[in-house]
Design a protein around this motif. Sequence first.
Motif, PDB file in Angstrom:
ATOM      1  N   LYS A  84       0.115   4.222   1.023  1.00  0.00           N
ATOM      2  CA  LYS A  84      -0.097   4.773   2.350  1.00  0.00           C
ATOM      3  C   LYS A  84       0.390   3.986   3.228  1.00  0.00           C
ATOM      4  N   CYS A  85      -0.061   3.063   3.869  1.00  0.00           N
ATOM      5  CA  CYS A  85       0.420   2.416   5.083  1.00  0.00           C
ATOM      6  C   CYS A  85       1.195   1.331   4.789  1.00  0.00           C
ATOM      7  N   CYS A  91       0.824  -1.249   0.048  1.00  0.00           N
ATOM      8  CA  CYS A  91      -0.073  -0.054  -0.046  1.00  0.00           C
ATOM      9  C   CYS A  91       0.791   0.954   0.014  1.00  0.00           C
ATOM     10  N   CYS A 141      -4.108   0.063  -0.177  1.00  0.00           N
ATOM     11  CA  CYS A 141      -5.250  -1.044   0.014  1.00  0.00           C
ATOM     12  C   CYS A 141      -6.542  -0.521   0.196  1.00  0.00           C
ATOM     13  N   CYS A 147      -7.061   2.186   2.809  1.00  0.00           N
ATOM     14  CA  CYS A 147      -6.632   3.538   2.436  1.00  0.00           C
ATOM     15  C   CYS A 147      -7.622   4.020   1.368  1.00  0.00           C
TER      16      CYS A 147
END
Length: 56
Positions: free
Chosen positions: A19-20, A17, A35, A38
């Motif tokens: 972002k995370c 992902c 994901c 997100c």
Amino acid sequence: MLPPAHQFFETLPQKQCAKCGTVMEEQSECYTHVCVECSGGTVYPFGFKLVPVPPK
Ligand SMILES: [Zn+2]
């Protein structure tokens, strides 16, 4: 002689992902850069671009 199929897939980079950083399951139909969590529960296919609305 070709390498085993599983060896080929192991050489592929893990999809994480953006972002995370969660490693996502490889999906053959949906290529996303974030994901599901997100992306707010909506999975956009890779290559789908949100066209910004020009200011009026
Ligand atoms: Zn995420």
